[in-house]
Design a protein around this motif. Sequence first.
Motif, PDB file in Angstrom:
ATOM      1  N   GLN A  10       0.820  -1.207   0.000  1.00 46.50           N
ATOM      2  CA  GLN A  10       0.000   0.000   0.000  1.00 46.50           C
ATOM      3  C   GLN A  10       0.858   1.265   0.000  1.00 46.50           C
ATOM      4  OE1 GLN A  10      -3.335   0.126   2.662  1.00 46.50           O
ATOM      5  NE2 GLN A  10      -3.702  -2.066   2.474  1.00 46.50           N
ATOM      6  N   GLN A  11       2.155   1.082  -0.154  1.00 44.54           N
ATOM      7  CA  GLN A  11       3.124   2.183  -0.209  1.00 44.54           C
ATOM      8  C   GLN A  11       3.007   3.101   1.012  1.00 44.54           C
ATOM      9  OE1 GLN A  11       2.328   3.928  -4.040  1.00 44.54           O
ATOM     10  NE2 GLN A  11       3.429   2.309  -5.101  1.00 44.54           N
ATOM     11  N   MET A  12       2.989   2.470   2.184  1.00 40.13           N
ATOM     12  CA  MET A  12       2.918   3.198   3.451  1.00 40.13           C
ATOM     13  C   MET A  12       4.210   2.991   4.215  1.00 40.13           C
ATOM     14  SD  MET A  12      -0.891   2.409   4.816  1.00 40.13           S
ATOM     15  CE  MET A  12      -2.342   2.990   4.002  1.00 40.13           C
ATOM     16  N   ASP A  13       4.768   4.072   4.719  1.00 39.22           N
ATOM     17  CA  ASP A  13       5.966   3.997   5.533  1.00 39.22           C
ATOM     18  C   ASP A  13       5.584   3.441   6.901  1.00 39.22           C
ATOM     19  OD1 ASP A  13       7.760   5.366   7.731  1.00 39.22           O
ATOM     20  OD2 ASP A  13       8.949   5.321   5.873  1.00 39.22           O
ATOM     21  N   GLU A  14       6.214   2.348   7.297  1.00 42.28           N
ATOM     22  CA  GLU A  14       5.851   1.650   8.532  1.00 42.28           C
ATOM     23  C   GLU A  14       5.970   2.540   9.772  1.00 42.28           C
ATOM     24  OE1 GLU A  14       7.606  -1.915  11.308  1.00 42.28           O
ATOM     25  OE2 GLU A  14       7.977  -2.034   9.157  1.00 42.28           O
ATOM     26  N   LYS A  15       7.061   3.308   9.870  1.00 46.68           N
ATOM     27  CA  LYS A  15       7.259   4.143  11.061  1.00 46.68           C
ATOM     28  C   LYS A  15       6.224   5.261  11.135  1.00 46.68           C
ATOM     29  CE  LYS A  15      12.112   3.089  11.522  1.00 46.68           C
ATOM     30  NZ  LYS A  15      13.483   3.510  11.404  1.00 46.68           N
ATOM     31  N   ILE A  16       5.947   5.891  10.005  1.00 44.53           N
ATOM     32  CA  ILE A  16       4.930   6.958   9.979  1.00 44.53           C
ATOM     33  C   ILE A  16       3.559   6.372  10.306  1.00 44.53           C
ATOM     34  CG2 ILE A  16       3.726   8.597   8.479  1.00 44.53           C
ATOM     35  CD1 ILE A  16       6.429   9.046   7.050  1.00 44.53           C
ATOM     36  N   LEU A  17       3.258   5.237   9.697  1.00 44.12           N
ATOM     37  CA  LEU A  17       1.990   4.557   9.948  1.00 44.12           C
ATOM     38  C   LEU A  17       1.836   4.218  11.430  1.00 44.12           C
ATOM     39  CD1 LEU A  17      -0.561   3.255   8.636  1.00 44.12           C
ATOM     40  CD2 LEU A  17       0.770   1.137   8.544  1.00 44.12           C
ATOM     41  N   LEU A  52      -1.463  -2.928  12.288  1.00 41.98           N
ATOM     42  CA  LEU A  52      -2.640  -3.448  11.603  1.00 41.98           C
ATOM     43  C   LEU A  52      -3.791  -2.441  11.673  1.00 41.98           C
ATOM     44  CD1 LEU A  52      -3.386  -5.967  10.021  1.00 41.98           C
ATOM     45  CD2 LEU A  52      -4.241  -6.957  12.139  1.00 41.98           C
ATOM     46  N   PHE A  53      -3.920  -1.781  12.808  1.00 44.56           N
ATOM     47  CA  PHE A  53      -4.920  -0.719  12.935  1.00 44.56           C
ATOM     48  C   PHE A  53      -4.659   0.368  11.894  1.00 44.56           C
ATOM     49  CE2 PHE A  53      -6.069   3.492  14.419  1.00 44.56           C
ATOM     50  CZ  PHE A  53      -7.424   3.343  14.651  1.00 44.56           C
ATOM     51  N   GLY A  54      -3.418   0.769  11.768  1.00 47.47           N
ATOM     52  CA  GLY A  54      -3.069   1.799  10.789  1.00 47.47           C
ATOM     53  C   GLY A  54      -3.410   1.390   9.374  1.00 47.47           C
ATOM     54  N   LEU A  55      -3.101   0.139   9.035  1.00 50.28           N
ATOM     55  CA  LEU A  55      -3.450  -0.354   7.701  1.00 50.28           C
ATOM     56  C   LEU A  55      -4.963  -0.340   7.496  1.00 50.28           C
ATOM     57  CD1 LEU A  55      -0.962  -3.329   7.352  1.00 50.28           C
ATOM     58  CD2 LEU A  55      -1.063  -1.302   5.884  1.00 50.28           C
ATOM     59  N   SER A  56      -5.703  -0.714   8.514  1.00 49.45           N
ATOM     60  CA  SER A  56      -7.161  -0.725   8.411  1.00 49.45           C
ATOM     61  C   SER A  56      -7.723   0.685   8.356  1.00 49.45           C
ATOM     62  CB  SER A  56      -7.775  -1.476   9.605  1.00 49.45           C
ATOM     63  OG  SER A  56      -7.356  -2.803   9.602  1.00 49.45           O
ATOM     64  N   PHE A  57      -7.153   1.579   9.152  1.00 51.60           N
ATOM     65  CA  PHE A  57      -7.656   2.955   9.241  1.00 51.60           C
ATOM     66  C   PHE A  57      -7.332   3.734   7.976  1.00 51.60           C
ATOM     67  CE2 PHE A  57      -7.658   7.362  10.761  1.00 51.60           C
ATOM     68  CZ  PHE A  57      -8.837   7.402  11.483  1.00 51.60           C
ATOM     69  N   TRP A  58      -6.046   3.812   7.621  1.00 51.07           N
ATOM     70  CA  TRP A  58      -5.635   4.616   6.470  1.00 51.07           C
ATOM     71  C   TRP A  58      -5.778   3.869   5.147  1.00 51.07           C
ATOM     72  CZ3 TRP A  58      -3.419   6.070  11.112  1.00 51.07           C
ATOM     73  CH2 TRP A  58      -3.543   7.424  11.416  1.00 51.07           C
ATOM     74  N   GLY A  59      -5.713   2.579   5.197  1.00 53.70           N
ATOM     75  CA  GLY A  59      -5.791   1.818   3.953  1.00 53.70           C
ATOM     76  C   GLY A  59      -7.198   1.438   3.556  1.00 53.70           C
ATOM     77  N   ASN A  60      -8.149   1.499   4.506  1.00 54.19           N
ATOM     78  CA  ASN A  60      -9.511   1.073   4.190  1.00 54.19           C
ATOM     79  C   ASN A  60     -10.560   2.069   4.669  1.00 54.19           C
ATOM     80  OD1 ASN A  60     -11.521  -0.794   3.272  1.00 54.19           O
ATOM     81  ND2 ASN A  60     -11.868  -1.347   5.397  1.00 54.19           N
ATOM     82  N   ALA A  61     -10.589   2.385   5.954  1.00 57.49           N
ATOM     83  CA  ALA A  61     -11.665   3.211   6.512  1.00 57.49           C
ATOM     84  C   ALA A  61     -11.669   4.622   5.928  1.00 57.49           C
ATOM     85  CB  ALA A  61     -11.547   3.260   8.037  1.00 57.49           C
ATOM     86  N   LEU A  62     -10.536   5.280   5.899  1.00 54.74           N
ATOM     87  CA  LEU A  62     -10.490   6.638   5.348  1.00 54.74           C
ATOM     88  C   LEU A  62     -10.781   6.683   3.855  1.00 54.74           C
ATOM     89  CD1 LEU A  62      -7.631   8.505   7.238  1.00 54.74           C
ATOM     90  CD2 LEU A  62     -10.062   8.929   7.331  1.00 54.74           C
TER      91      LEU A  62
END
Length: 183
Positions: A19-26, A156-166
């Motif tokens: 998903q091209q997300m930086d792990e530390k920022i996420l 995993l919350f970050g992936l769900s929040f920024w990758g799906n919910a938003l």
Amino acid sequence: MSRNNTKALHNIRMMCRMQQMDEKILYNRSKFILSIYRDVCWCIRARAEEIYDDLVGTCGAGLDRALVYLETFAPDEARQNFEEKIRTLFETKWIVELVDNAMAQIREYPCRGELYCEILSKCYLSRFKYKEAEMLEIMDMERSTYYDRKKEAILLFGLSFWGNALPMLRKFLIAEKAANDLL
């Protein structure tokens, strides 16, 4: 795999890359959202009660009568002021719903989804804030394992929040705006 590089963490990191997300920022953003959640919920509840009391006190007895007064007789300034207060409540409510949506998605995660939800709920979302020792006892885990699972849960919350919910909310708002533009 080593203790710090579990299969679950490896999979989560792979999803971050996909998903091209930086792990530390996420991780940092997710932890921030989770850390303010309890206060946001408290604030929205108090704010809703305050708005209700102001509305009923200013416009008359009972919520229905107050809303009718606002719609029919209130000066434009009073109506706009009320609309702005309600808009901020709904915007805050959206954040709460986005977190709830992300948590529902985490619960469905095939590897430890329920455990991740329990950790996040007890650490960040429930009204009662558990101390570390209480969490270790409740979860029946060693400290190092607990922190590994907690990190995985936050990512995993970050992936769900920024990758799906938003993105879902964004699509909804764009569709809503397009529908309003047609009217």
